[in-house]
Enzyme design. Structure first.
Site, PDB file in Angstrom:
ATOM      1  N   VAL A 124     -20.098   2.821  -5.775  1.00 27.03           N
ATOM      2  CA  VAL A 124     -20.974   3.930  -5.360  1.00 27.03           C
ATOM      3  C   VAL A 124     -20.242   5.259  -5.445  1.00 27.03           C
ATOM      4  O   VAL A 124     -20.787   6.269  -5.899  1.00 27.03           O
ATOM      5  CB  VAL A 124     -21.504   3.697  -3.929  1.00 27.03           C
ATOM      6  CG1 VAL A 124     -22.293   4.915  -3.428  1.00 27.03           C
ATOM      7  CG2 VAL A 124     -22.364   2.444  -3.878  1.00 27.03           C
ATOM      8  N   GLY A 139      -8.088   1.548  -4.345  1.00 22.95           N
ATOM      9  CA  GLY A 139      -8.157   2.294  -3.091  1.00 22.95           C
ATOM     10  C   GLY A 139      -6.904   3.116  -2.846  1.00 22.95           C
ATOM     11  O   GLY A 139      -6.971   4.261  -2.374  1.00 22.95           O
ATOM     12  N   ASP A 140      -5.740   2.541  -3.167  1.00 22.99           N
ATOM     13  CA  ASP A 140      -4.485   3.277  -3.004  1.00 22.99           C
ATOM     14  C   ASP A 140      -4.443   4.481  -3.934  1.00 22.99           C
ATOM     15  O   ASP A 140      -3.976   5.555  -3.559  1.00 22.99           O
ATOM     16  CB  ASP A 140      -3.292   2.358  -3.286  1.00 22.99           C
ATOM     17  CG  ASP A 140      -3.165   1.234  -2.265  1.00 22.99           C
ATOM     18  OD1 ASP A 140      -3.577   1.448  -1.109  1.00 22.99           O
ATOM     19  OD2 ASP A 140      -2.664   0.159  -2.627  1.00 22.99           O
ATOM     20  N   GLU A 149      -0.165  -1.078   7.105  1.00 20.00           N
ATOM     21  CA  GLU A 149       0.670  -2.234   6.761  1.00 20.00           C
ATOM     22  C   GLU A 149       2.063  -2.122   7.375  1.00 20.00           C
ATOM     23  O   GLU A 149       2.941  -2.920   7.079  1.00 20.00           O
ATOM     24  CB  GLU A 149       0.749  -2.411   5.241  1.00 20.00           C
ATOM     25  CG  GLU A 149      -0.536  -2.976   4.677  1.00 20.00           C
ATOM     26  CD  GLU A 149      -0.460  -3.338   3.206  1.00 20.00           C
ATOM     27  OE1 GLU A 149      -1.392  -4.039   2.737  1.00 20.00           O
ATOM     28  OE2 GLU A 149       0.493  -2.928   2.515  1.00 20.00           O
ATOM     29  N   THR A 203      -7.256  -4.219  -8.000  1.00 20.45           N
ATOM     30  CA  THR A 203      -6.136  -4.075  -7.064  1.00 20.45           C
ATOM     31  C   THR A 203      -5.516  -2.697  -7.212  1.00 20.45           C
ATOM     32  O   THR A 203      -5.152  -2.282  -8.301  1.00 20.45           O
ATOM     33  CB  THR A 203      -5.057  -5.138  -7.328  1.00 20.45           C
ATOM     34  OG1 THR A 203      -5.662  -6.427  -7.381  1.00 20.45           O
ATOM     35  CG2 THR A 203      -4.012  -5.125  -6.229  1.00 20.45           C
ATOM     36  N   ALA A 206       4.047   1.710  -1.126  1.00 18.69           N
ATOM     37  CA  ALA A 206       4.695   1.889  -2.428  1.00 18.69           C
ATOM     38  C   ALA A 206       3.677   2.252  -3.504  1.00 18.69           C
ATOM     39  O   ALA A 206       3.933   3.109  -4.357  1.00 18.69           O
ATOM     40  CB  ALA A 206       5.455   0.627  -2.815  1.00 18.69           C
ATOM     41  N   LYS A 226       0.828  -1.211   0.000  1.00 18.17           N
ATOM     42  CA  LYS A 226       0.000   0.000   0.000  1.00 18.17           C
ATOM     43  C   LYS A 226       0.861   1.260   0.000  1.00 18.17           C
ATOM     44  O   LYS A 226       0.559   2.237  -0.682  1.00 18.17           O
ATOM     45  CB  LYS A 226      -0.951  -0.001   1.194  1.00 18.17           C
ATOM     46  CG  LYS A 226      -1.980  -1.130   1.158  1.00 18.17           C
ATOM     47  CD  LYS A 226      -3.034  -0.979   2.230  1.00 18.17           C
ATOM     48  CE  LYS A 226      -4.053   0.072   1.866  1.00 18.17           C
ATOM     49  NZ  LYS A 226      -4.828  -0.255   0.668  1.00 18.17           N
TER      50      LYS A 226
END
Length: 299
Positions: A215, A242-243, A142, A239, A45, A43
């Site tokens: 949403v 979110g980051d 993390e 993948t 990086a 997360k």
């Protein structure tokens, strides 16, 4: 437009071991995989690279192992124009890895922390000078929560805003919550957060930016939830979405005080990020995000 921001990311550096399957296996079941890839991740990086693609000057504070993955990941950060002065190499512990299963347009992830556990409070104190020269700091869970708490203390000391992406979820102390400028849980993490009464007091609601996938994003204004709708795309790999959102939001909060505007930009960046395989490959540039937003407005 002014200069681009200096942003420090404190967090994980992993190698992602990605398996694609037609469907998720049931308990005790073996299914045949379609493909396997080894891709840079973590997360921290991911967020550092997403920020660099948007144009920020990015400092990465983290750790890798003294192994092939570690050297490859550090080299990859440099290639992406992330400053790696504060990326240490520790002996005797492997670089962190994430085992990612992609199925049915979604993913599940198992993480082995490895060298990320060595990103201690003492380690980040060595780089306080980098932190205090930042316009904003972005971090996640993390790395040890004690390290996040130390980062928040350093930021408070120097008046630096800090964005906390509470993933994977850990219980936040009142002390940490007081120091965080913005808290960015996804829907699952938000459901866990709802157990804590303080999160629903007005002062703390104003720190919440909730990501809700298809949403969009939700923030609170005068105790009322405000929805910023997501953009519709056909995802290839979610993948890193979110980051990407977190990085774009952090970047935009150095540019504007308008949370709705920041969330819209971040939703666009996240939408673009899912159009390629791997957490980092699809992370867009600022120009790509602005072009996408212009196209959406003209439709």
């Amino acid at each position: 437009m002014g200069r681009e921001p200096i942003i420090t990311v404190i967090g994980s550096i992993n190698m992602d071991l990605v398996v694609s399957v037609d469907r998720k296996p049931n308990r005790g079941e073996t299914v045949k995989g379609e493909s396997f890839d080894t891709l840079p991740g973590g997360k921290g990086a991911n967020q550092a690279i997403a920020l660099a693609r948007l144009g920020a000057t990015v400092n990465m504070v983290g750790m890798v192992g003294d192994d092939a993955f570690g050297y490859e990941l550090k080299s990859n950060l440099e290639k992406e124009n992330v400053q790696v002065e504060a990326v240490g190499v520790t002996e005797g512990i492997s670089t962190g890895v994430a085992v990612i299963t992609i199925a049915e347009n979604d993913n599940s992830i198992a993480v082995v922390s490895g060298a990320n556990e060595k990103v201690t409070p003492a380690y980040i104190r060595e780089y306080e000078k980098i932190i205090k020269q930042s316009d904003i700091v972005l971090t996640q869970f993390e790395v040890p929560i004690s390290t996040v708490e130390e980062a928040a203390m350093i930021c408070e000391k120097h008046g630096i805003p800090i964005v906390l992406n509470p993933a994977p979820f850990e219980k936040l102390s009142d002390s940490l919550l007081d120091k965080v400028t913005y808290l960015t849980p996804n829907q699952h993490e938000y459901e866990l957060i709802k157990g804590y009464k303080r999160y629903f007091e007005n002062d703390y609601q104003s720190k919440l930016i909730i990501t809700k996938g298809e949403v969009g994003a939700v923030f609170f204004e005068n105790e009322k939830p405000q929805i910023v709708s997501a953009f519709t795309v056909q995802p290839i790999d979610t993948t890193g979405a979110g980051d990407t959102f977190n990085s774009a939001f952090t970047y935009m909060m150095t540019k504007t005080n308008n949370i709705e505007e920041a969330c819209r930009f971040s939703n666009a960046a996240a939408a673009l990020s899912v159009l390629k395989k791997g957490a980092q490959l699809g992370m867009p540039t600022k120009e790509e995000v602005n072009s996408f937003l212009s196209e959406q407005q003209s439709e």
